[in-house]
Design an enzyme around this catalytic site. Structure first.
Site: not given
Lengths: 590, 163
Positions: A76, A138-139, A188, A504
């Site tokens: 993602e 969940f999630q 949802k 760097m």
């Protein structure tokens, strides 16, 4: 089969309704409302990754395959950076779609990157159903809470009746004023419930009303001061690019012979090979740019924000100068440096007003020209005194690779970068001609940005050659997106400046920590050529200077994603360099 | 010079708006000395009164950053001279036979009210300027304060005097 027919009918209905415009309100699911709204905002590309909470939206997306292209990323974070790269390369709003919980948290770095660089983006995140919010479902994650400090604005849609209005507002807020990412969190159950769809024509936001036109009196003060100045200087930033003001800036600079220096974010906003241009300023700025800013008597900051990497010791920045600052965001003005003439407004609009005011002031323009040309000569002397340089040896020098890429692309490619030495060498040695050709994480400094951003840029501009100039460290932060590039035939060219170091970090440890290289050496790297091949991309390697050109030419000739592994001098450093917190005249030169 | 400032912030009454405002203060390192929030008469609008401290540069930054928030409609600085400023305090103070009369007298001096009484304590409600509240506390301290709750400062601009 039955479902298939049903879908076709739905699709046809969608097509018809579009032609009959908004005459009749239609009942729609939240998922369809989302996609129909996106289409009305002109969205034809989404970068995303499916998951439980967005399954309804993904199911609907299949019905719109011919209208919206979905690019399936591999992580993602890649979706967020790709949407960002898409936006920077095209000027349009990038859109990312991810699921709840980890899907959303994985986008945070991408959102924060876009926020720091003021990139217009809309991120759609799934959320657990409204009745489960707050239950540690969940999630589940408090996405709006987590993203509040790194978005321009964000929403949690709790009622399907607010859905279309919210999307309208999100696109409006993302793209107007000082642009930025806007996130919409959608539970949802909202995506499956049904309501009448009507896309609002306007937005009404009581607390949001950006100023586009600069105040006449302020602009006129600024113009008069420029005309009186003997050593005026433009200090330009990303605002020039976001406001598409390159042409206007060039016109003003040429009309008055005012030298120009740019931040990292402003590169491309003014042609690098122009005689009035003296390169980037700041920590790794050019000698003439840093000397000019320290000796100017009037500095006009244009869409720049006086970042600490630019100013060095802020009290010494522009030590002899008075300042004007053009910026659409009033909070940028006077934040780090005291401004004598603040001009709140859109850069393009303000520059146009300046041109109008200058029109008819020929006498004043000419009377100061001699002084300004003398000043230009002074800066040119600094330029010849200490030009950007490096020494060729029998190992490949990173700067040489960048110069070759510039030469072989004619300065016409879109160049994305990761962060660190490779980024700074790109800024120094690639001569950007046009706006929107350098895509780099300037504010947040996100390693792992360049490659997914390049994917987004290539999707937006299939006609362009797109490069990601990377280090061996940063490329590995989002290397998984090779799968995306191969799957969608995006022929991005990755040039790895491979020194087996976090370069760097190593450079700072060399300069400020007695060469104590604490965990900055990449002792184990993959064989990048084989890695490319494993993904079905092309892998090339150069280990000697004379191989560099051939490798780049080969890469340009294939219509596939390519990794070029340039094995370079291990302990090369970026110069000039100003130590953090030191005045920018205190440059360490080669 | 660090000075106390009172900001009156008109916001859209949307969920999370207080977090946005408070989060901005913490993220940018500004202080909140007191805060008070309530709906206004206007539908969907609330007013947040924040007292903060800092020099004029900090105040300008706070104001500008607040204005960047989409839900913030208006930010106004209220100065002591041009506005009425009030604090309310509830103090539960020891009040036995020896001190009861004193507490009662102090209540009158400070224009307060006794809103709860027990065998050993009085609870006072006093409203006034911050200074007044401070001196009330100073006077009551020797008698023994059992509990104290202060509300955030509230303030509004004075009406324009017609001259």
């Amino acid at each position: 089969m039955k479902t298939e027919t049903k879908r076709n009918e739905v699709q046809q209905a969608a097509g018809q309704r579009q032609s009959t415009s908004y005459a009749k309100k239609e009942l729609m699911t939240g998922s369809r409302i989302i996609i129909e709204s996106l289409i009305r905002e002109g969205v034809d590309t989404i970068f995303g990754y499916p998951g439980g909470a967005v399954l309804n939206i993904y199911d609907e997306l299949l019905n719109y395959k011919d209208k919206i292209r979905h690019i399936l990323v591999r992580h993602e974070q890649g979706a967020a950076h790709a949407a960002d790269g898409y936006s920077r390369a095209s000027g349009k709003i990038g859109v990312a779609l991810v699921t709840s919980g980890p899907g959303a948290t994985n986008t945070i770095t991408g959102i924060a990157t876009a926020f720091m660089d003021s990139i217009p983006m809309v991120i759609l995140t799934g959320q657990v159903p409204t009745n489960l919010i707050g239950n540690d479902a969940f999630q589940e994650a408090d996405t709006v809470g987590i993203t509040r400090p790194c978005t321009k604005h964000n929403y949690l849609v709790k009622d399907i009746k607010d859905l279309a209005k919210t999307i309208k507002e999100a696109f409006y807020i993302a793209s107007t004023g000082r642009p930025g990412p806007v996130l919409i969190d959608i539970p949802k159950d909202i995506t499956s419930s049904v309501t009448e769809f009507e896309y609002p024509a306007d937005v009404e936001l009581k607390g949001y009303n950006p100023t586009y036109f600069g105040h006449h009196v302020q602009i006129s003060r600024m113009v008069n001061e420029i005309l009186k100045a003997q050593r005026p200087l433009f200090y330009i930033g990303g605002g020039v690019i976001l406001s598409n003001a390159g042409t206007e800036l060039k016109e003003v600079a040429e009309l008055l012979d005012i030298p120009v220096t740019s931040t990292l974010m402003g590169l491309g906003g003014f042609p690098s090979e122009h005689p009035l241009f003296f390169g980037m300023l700041g920590m790794h700025g050019t000698y003439p740019a840093n000397m000019a800013i320290s000796n100017a008597d009037f500095i006009i900051a244009v869409g720049a924000r006086f970042d600490d990497r630019v100013t060095g010791k802020v009290e010494e920045f522009g030590r002899d100068a008075r300042f004007a600052h053009i910026d659409i965001d009033p909070s940028s003005i006077g934040k780090n440096v005291k401004i004598d003439i603040p001009v709140v407004g859109d850069v393009k609009s303000v520059l146009n007003s300046m041109l109008e005011m200058l029109n008819g002031k020929n006498k004043e323009i000419e009377s100061g020209r001699y002084e300004r040309l003398k000043w230009l000569e002074e800066i040119n002397a600094w330029k010849y005194e200490h030009p950007l340089s490096y020494k060729m040896t029998d190992v490949i020098k990173p700067q040489f690779v960048i110069e070759k890429i510039y030469e072989l692309t004619g300065g016409d490619a879109i160049i994305c970068t990761e962060v660190g030495q490779s980024q700074m060498w790109t800024a120094q040695f690639y001569k950007f001609k046009n706006p929107r050709t350098l895509l780099t994480s300037g504010g947040l400094g996100t390693m792992g940005y360049g490659f997914p951003a390049a994917i987004g840029a290539q999707v937006a501009r299939p006609d362009k050659t797109v490069f990601d100039i990377a280090g061996d460290g940063s490329i590995q932060m989002n290397i998984q997106e090779l799968g995306t590039a191969v799957q969608f035939n995006l022929p991005v060219k990755i040039a790895i400046i491979n020194n087996n170091f976090l370069g760097m970090i190593r450079q700072w440890q060399e300069l400020f920590y007695d060469k104590r290289y604490s965990f900055s050496e990449m002792n184990v790297n993959p064989d990048f050529v084989k890695l490319a091949e494993a993904y079905g991309a092309v892998g090339l390697r150069a280990t000697k200077p004379e191989e560099v050109e051939g490798v780049i030419k080969k890469a340009l000739s294939v219509k596939k994603p390519v990794i070029m592994d340039f094995v370079v001098a291990r302990e090369e450093s970026v110069y000039p360099m100003v130590a953090p917190g030191a005045p920018i005249t205190g440059m360490l030169l080669v | 010079m660090d000075k106390t400032h009172i900001l009156s912030i008109l916001v859209e009454n949307e969920s999370g708006v207080l977090t946005r405002v408070a989060g901005l203060f913490s993220a940018r390192g500004f202080n909140i000395d007191s805060i008070s929030v309530a709906k206004t008469l206007e539908k969907n609008e609330s007013k947040i009164i924040i007292t903060t401290s800092g020099d004029s540069y900090i105040l300008e930054q706070i104001t500008k950053q607040l204005n960047r928030l989409i839900n913030v409609i208006k930010v106004q600085e209220l100065t002591d001279e041009d506005s009425v400023v009030r604090q309310t305090v509830l103090v539960k103070v020891n009040a036995d036979e020896t001190t009861r009369a004193d507490v009662f007298r102090i209540k009158d001096i400070f224009n307060g009210r006794i809103i709860d009484v027990s065998k050993n304590s009085y609870t006072l409600e006093v409203t006034g300027s911050e200074k007044k509240i401070e001196s009330l506390i100073d006077v009551l301290k020797p008698m023994g304060i059992k509990d104290i709750v202060k509300a955030g400062t509230i303030a509004m601009p004075r009406s324009k005097k017609s001259s």
